[in-house]
Scaffold this motif. Sequence first.
Motif, short mmCIF file in Angstrom:
data_model
loop_
_atom_site.label_atom_id
_atom_site.label_comp_id
_atom_site.label_asym_id
_atom_site.label_seq_id
_atom_site.Cartn_x
_atom_site.Cartn_y
_atom_site.Cartn_z
N UNK A 131 -11.87 3.33 -9.98
CA UNK A 131 -11.01 2.57 -10.89
C UNK A 131 -10.31 1.43 -10.16
N UNK A 132 -9.88 1.67 -8.94
CA UNK A 132 -9.22 0.63 -8.17
C UNK A 132 -10.17 -0.53 -7.86
N UNK A 133 -11.44 -0.24 -7.68
CA UNK A 133 -12.42 -1.31 -7.48
C UNK A 133 -12.49 -2.23 -8.69
N UNK A 134 -12.29 -1.67 -9.87
CA UNK A 134 -12.48 -2.40 -11.12
C UNK A 134 -11.21 -3.14 -11.54
N UNK A 135 -10.05 -2.49 -11.42
CA UNK A 135 -8.82 -3.08 -11.97
C UNK A 135 -7.75 -3.36 -10.91
N UNK A 136 -8.01 -3.02 -9.65
CA UNK A 136 -7.00 -3.25 -8.62
C UNK A 136 -6.24 -1.98 -8.29
N UNK A 137 -5.35 -2.09 -7.32
CA UNK A 137 -4.64 -0.93 -6.80
C UNK A 137 -3.68 -0.30 -7.78
N UNK A 138 -3.44 1.00 -7.58
CA UNK A 138 -2.49 1.74 -8.41
C UNK A 138 -1.13 1.74 -7.74
N UNK A 139 -0.08 1.62 -8.54
CA UNK A 139 1.29 1.59 -8.02
C UNK A 139 2.01 2.91 -8.21
N UNK A 140 1.72 3.56 -9.32
CA UNK A 140 2.38 4.85 -9.60
C UNK A 140 1.56 5.60 -10.63
#
Length: 512
Positions: free
Chosen positions: A398-407
């Motif tokens: 998912x991070x590859x597709x939409x960017x890093x997660x914050x929380x």
Amino acid sequence: MEYMIGVDLGTTSTKAVMFDDQNQVVASANKGYSLYRDLPDMAEEDLDEIFTALIDALSEVVRTAKLNDEDRVAAVSFSSAMHSLIAFDKNWQPLTRVITWADTRAVKYTEELKASGVGHEIYQKTGTPIHPMAPLSKLLWLKAEKPEIFNQTAHYLGIKEYIFHRLFGANKMDISIASGTGLFNIFNLNWDEQALAVTGITKEQLPQPVETYEYETKLRTEYAKVIGIPDDTPFVYGAGDGPLSNLGVDAVKPGVAAITIGTSGAIRVVADEPVIDPKGRTFTYALDKDHWVVGGPVNNGGDVFRWARDNMFDAEKSTAALLGIDSYDLLTKIASEVPAGSNGLIFHPYLGGERAPIWDANARGSFFGLNHQHTRAHMLRAVLEGITFNVYMVSLALEEVVGGLKSIQATGGFARSPLWRQMFADIFEQPVTVPEAFESGALAAVIVAQKALGKIDDLYEISNFIGKSNTYQPDPENFEAYRELAPIFIRLSRQLQSEYENIANYQRKHSN
């Protein structure tokens, strides 16, 4: 006073929750039904059982609330499990039960579609990964193995659409549910011509796509009387349970992920337009036409924990019942006595095949690393860690597709377990927040109804009603164990994938 009812049509139960005009819970009712697994890979529901559960749940919350003459139910709004399929003849008589998302009998035809390359073309337009869960695959299976049903079918609906048809005579499907069929083009918001051609059905056999905020107001009199509401009460179509779960825990801002672990599970974030993964690992489903939920679903969540309880901890289950305590609370206490990483025991939780991240309906579960020092307690903790590692694998895609997660915002049954919440925080190395509102799906459905009726301007109003939250911070003492084990878990899942089909076929061949 005005009240609203949020309905959550689930895989094994339907819940109705009544909220007052401050979005506080007034009454709730939950009615269960069976998931039929009469044959290998089957997972079906009975239409009448689900409809009866809905009517019973609605009538119970209305009755429990004891409304005065001047009070009224301003709307009923729906959250629904996705990916179901029901076939009807020209007279609207059902030809099948509800074929649910968990049914994997279409695996052969799914693999053929993927191998042809056409499947990926369709995925790029529909946002639904090519998997037996999707009605796209189910139709291929029906055409090949149940031609007598396929050739008689005049209409295809999902479970929520069946409910609305029975209550109102309608033939509509909201774009959120439609976006999970594998048949719906998420860029032009209509049925996809290529997907229809592959399955051999026509637009005329499918419902009319409508917005999330569409509603009906001509409830059949006999049902209005039984429920105890006027027949002009608006029934709002609402959306799929996954997208609404994000809304229900206020995970609608960039980088804020919602993780849900119920029977199954998912991790999702919201984008303002459809986002397609070039590798086909994530889904993109509509909340509405301006909010798109990108994520990955896992088949194996709380049902795997239940499997561990029922098959390895029967004595403890009985003890908990005698003591009047929750058996899962007792089991998590046992698991908490084992150190993070379960002393090198890894569990792959693929008891029911798997969707994200490996999209392999043939996948099977396994323990890896067992040695003499491991006990049932280690196996139990490894089960919880394995479910968590698997969701973590999805988050990397998912991070590859939409960017890093914050929380992370947590919801579902696991959100009640302090051990499991801390485990997610430690493995993800992210804060995990658990909103006070456990009825997040029903609340989100009500927020959709309020927007549909013009009572609020946008969905972000939900942040005013979430209530207090508990946040679990990552524990650095556990980082080392999980950082070492996560890559092993991931590599091992890939290495085993070459044998999943062989063992699955063996099991089907020798199944009683």
